[in-house]
Design a protein around this motif. Structure first.
Motif, PDB file in Angstrom:
ATOM      1  N   GLU A  93     -68.648  18.228  18.402  1.00 48.26           N
ATOM      2  CA  GLU A  93     -69.074  18.984  19.584  1.00 48.26           C
ATOM      3  C   GLU A  93     -67.903  19.730  20.216  1.00 48.26           C
TER       4      GLU A  93
ATOM      5  N   ALA B 290     -68.635  19.365  25.998  1.00 49.03           N
ATOM      6  CA  ALA B 290     -68.718  17.908  26.154  1.00 49.03           C
ATOM      7  C   ALA B 290     -68.092  17.479  27.486  1.00 49.03           C
TER       8      ALA B 290
ATOM      9  N   ARG C 268     -70.519  18.015  30.250  1.00 52.84           N
ATOM     10  CA  ARG C 268     -71.522  16.941  30.277  1.00 52.84           C
ATOM     11  C   ARG C 268     -70.957  15.687  30.939  1.00 52.84           C
TER      12      ARG C 268
ATOM     13  N   ILE D 242     -70.703  11.346  22.504  1.00 51.89           N
ATOM     14  CA  ILE D 242     -70.326  12.694  22.084  1.00 51.89           C
ATOM     15  C   ILE D 242     -69.948  12.630  20.608  1.00 51.89           C
TER      16      ILE D 242
END
Length: 138
Positions: free
Chosen positions: A121, A126, A129, A117
């Motif tokens: 971001e 994140a 994810r 990451i």
């Protein structure tokens, strides 16, 4: 005494003051991941005998999360080229990128998944994810 890598005493002081953990982007990511109900180890070594530390580690799922700084890891969007000591910093960033690839490879060989990451971001995105990868491996 060896010559300093820094271009000036002020530059050396600035670089030495950079935190290696608990940065604002890392704290935001940890908070967002925790809010999704996931529990993890902080600043841990996923593999015994390998001197690499992940920012978040999920041992049961074998997922290691790395929050990479845009300058230090050469973000394609936000990396800036140093003007002072340019060759040193270019080499340093390239070394970091090579180590990142090597780390990802070592983890994959051991059955782990690396999640990378960038510091810029969005923490909530994140965290989603990270959650997707961790839950898929449980």
């Amino acid at each position: 005494m060896a010559e300093s890598w820094a271009s000036s005493p002020e530059a050396r002081a600035r670089m030495k003051s950079n935190k290696s953990r608990d940065t604002k982007p890392e704290m935001a990511l940890r908070s967002a991941v925790h809010a999704r109900g996931l529990r993890y180890r902080v600043s841990a070594k996923p593999l015994a005998g390998v001197r690499r530390t992940a920012d978040l580690v999920f041992p049961r799922a074998k997922v290691a999360v790395f929050l990479d700084g845009c300058f230090w890891h050469g973000c394609p969007t936000h990396h800036t080229v140093a003007t002072a000591n340019a060759r040193f910093w270019a080499d340093k960033v390239e070394t970091n990128r090579n180590r990142d690839r090597d780390t990802d490879g070592k983890l994959a060989e051991a059955g782990w998944v690396s999640v990378r990451i960038w510091e810029h971001e969005d923490a909530a995105e994140a965290a989603r994810r990270v959650e997707d990868v961790v839950r898929a491996r449980m």
